[in-house]
Design an enzyme around this catalytic site. Structure first.
Site, PDB file in Angstrom:
ATOM      1  N   ASP A  71      -5.931 -15.202  68.991  1.00 34.63           N
ATOM      2  CA  ASP A  71      -4.637 -15.854  68.817  1.00 34.63           C
ATOM      3  C   ASP A  71      -3.574 -14.860  69.290  1.00 34.63           C
ATOM      4  OD1 ASP A  71      -2.218 -16.925  67.971  1.00 34.63           O
ATOM      5  OD2 ASP A  71      -3.016 -17.639  66.048  1.00 34.63           O
ATOM      6  N   GLU A 163      -1.559  -9.833  56.979  1.00 31.47           N
ATOM      7  CA  GLU A 163      -1.534 -11.155  57.593  1.00 31.47           C
ATOM      8  C   GLU A 163      -2.089 -12.103  56.533  1.00 31.47           C
ATOM      9  OE1 GLU A 163      -2.665 -14.225  58.455  1.00 31.47           O
ATOM     10  OE2 GLU A 163      -3.904 -13.757  60.208  1.00 31.47           O
ATOM     11  N   GLU A 172      -4.946 -20.551  50.406  1.00 32.89           N
ATOM     12  CA  GLU A 172      -5.719 -19.332  50.175  1.00 32.89           C
ATOM     13  C   GLU A 172      -5.092 -18.425  49.129  1.00 32.89           C
ATOM     14  OE1 GLU A 172      -6.706 -17.190  53.713  1.00 32.89           O
ATOM     15  OE2 GLU A 172      -7.190 -19.012  54.799  1.00 32.89           O
ATOM     16  N   HIS A 346      -3.644 -20.370  65.877  1.00 30.30           N
ATOM     17  CA  HIS A 346      -4.846 -20.862  65.195  1.00 30.30           C
ATOM     18  C   HIS A 346      -4.507 -21.547  63.877  1.00 30.30           C
ATOM     19  CE1 HIS A 346      -4.392 -17.245  62.716  1.00 30.30           C
ATOM     20  NE2 HIS A 346      -5.301 -17.734  61.907  1.00 30.30           N
TER      21      HIS A 346
END
Length: 402
Positions: A71, A163, A172, A346
């Protein structure tokens, strides 16, 4: 995340990236440092659940990291942000939360960091150690194989980089680990990259998706299969779908769902986020659902926003974003955007499709609220509830991103 999208049931093929990192690297035990500077109690580390272990195992797969590294928008933006803030990184101590293959840690070492703690709970940390050695950086980059909540680092850090963003920004729940690391190790006035994040939503039209997933069943090689269409709708549109749309699919200007200031946000503020919205359709078209996307900014601590501006809205008092809200602001040097009109990443966009499209007229209003909350089943999952009114009728769309 091998395919970068959802399967036919709307399931995400694989989560994105380990939320936590840790103990292992140069050796077992605590990380090398300058003596413990812990002068205040810290919240206890949350238990590591079976869901967490499965999550970490998923991120041991090379395909996940290959997709993220390929990406270009993601990886090059992080590299540019690190070099932009080189004066705040050179000669400093850096903590990389969820380091994966260690690419961001190595970028920080290239920028002159004295020491980088690269923390990751998945077994990809073992490969990161080899990558660090291969690049001759073992004297600067310390790879720690454990959750960040469990790792021992016996010094404060000047910079935290991570990230942490998932689909729809908050999927998440990795931001909680960054907050934990910030409160435990970041020096006052330290740098956090990225520093701010914004989550957007907008109504969309996408007739091709319905054609591919639903109307396909009307005639299959000359065989009538319309009886499959109700099941097809349930399978395709029950859960959020991660896919790429274009600006042409978006019916209105977006609204801001949440603004996050990584310097001040608290973990409990992420448990439930509610925002009100009011959209006005710019054209006559069928409403097929709602899209979510995000951008993150890489600002230094001197230019951080106030907490009032940058924490998620819990009371629903949000305003529609202007066209420039997704573009570079005067005080923003580096922005990573996942908006439909920008270069694809992505992360793509997250779509909540309606089971039945609603025919909109030009200038027709859609107003209501969206609530995003961490699932009680598992904090990494998201419960999404949309309540909206248009054409003299109320609608409710509920979904779980798991």
């Amino acid at each position: 995340m091998f395919t970068g999208g959802a399967d036919g049931n709307g399931h995400l093929p694989r989560p994105r990236r380990p939320r936590r990192g840790g103990l292992g690297g140069g050796g077992m035990g605590s990380a090398p440092g300058q003596g413990s500077s812990a002068v205040q109690p810290y919240p206890a580390a949350p238990p590591c659940t079976d869901y967490d272990m499965a999550y970490f195992k998923a991120y041991s797969h090379i395909g996940v990291h290959e997709e993220m590294l390929k990406d270009h928008v993601r990886t090059s933006t992080y590299r540019n942000a690190i070099m932009h803030h080189q004066d705040l990184i050179s000669g400093k101590v850096v903590l990389d939360v969820g380091c994966g293959t260690g690419v961001l840690s190595i970028f920080c070492a290239f920028a002159g960091a004295t020491r980088v703690y690269a923390v990751d709970a998945s077994d990809i940390a073992i490969q990161a150690m080899e990558i660090v050695r291969e690049n001759g950086l073992s004297d600067k980059v310390v790879v720690l194989h454990s959750r960040v909540e469990d790792v021992i680092i016996e010094e404060k850090v000047d910079v935290i980089i991570s990230e942490w963003m998932g689909y729809m920004l908050l999927y998440e729940s990795m931001l909680g680990s960054v907050i934990f690391a910030r409160d435990k190790w970041l020096k006052p006035g330290g740098l956090i990259l990225p520093s701010h994040a914004s989550l957007y939503m907008a109504p969309i039209t996408n007739s091709q998706r319905y054609q591919d997933s639903v109307f396909f069943w009307r005639d299959v090689y000359g065989i009538k299969m319309s009886s499959m269409m109700p099941l097809a709708k349930q399978c395709a549109f029950m859960e959020p779908s991660v896919e790429t749309i274009s600006g042409e699919n978006v019916l209105t200007w977006p609204t801001v769902v949440s603004l996050v200031d990584c310097y001040t946000i608290q973990a409990q503020e992420l448990e439930t986020i509610t925002a009100a919205f009011k959209f006005t359709s710019m054209l006559q078209a069928p409403l097929h659902g709602f899209a979510f996307w995000f951008d993150v900014e890489f600002n230094g601590p001197v230019r951080q926003k106030s907490k009032k501006q940058a924490t998620p809205s819990l009371d629903g008092n949000t305003q529609n974003a202007s066209p420039s809200s997704k573009k570079k602001k005067p005080d923003v040097s580096i922005v990573l955007s996942t908006a439909p009109e920008d270069a694809p990443t992505h992360w793509q966009q997250t779509l909540l499709y309606l089971f039945e499209p609603i025919e909109l007229k030009k200038d027709q209003n859609i107003e209501g609220s969206v609530t995003i909350s961490q699932s009680q089943q598992h904090a990494r999952f998201l419960n999404i509830c949309l309540k909206y009114f248009t054409g003299d009728q109320w609608y409710v769309k509920e979904s779980v991103m798991r």
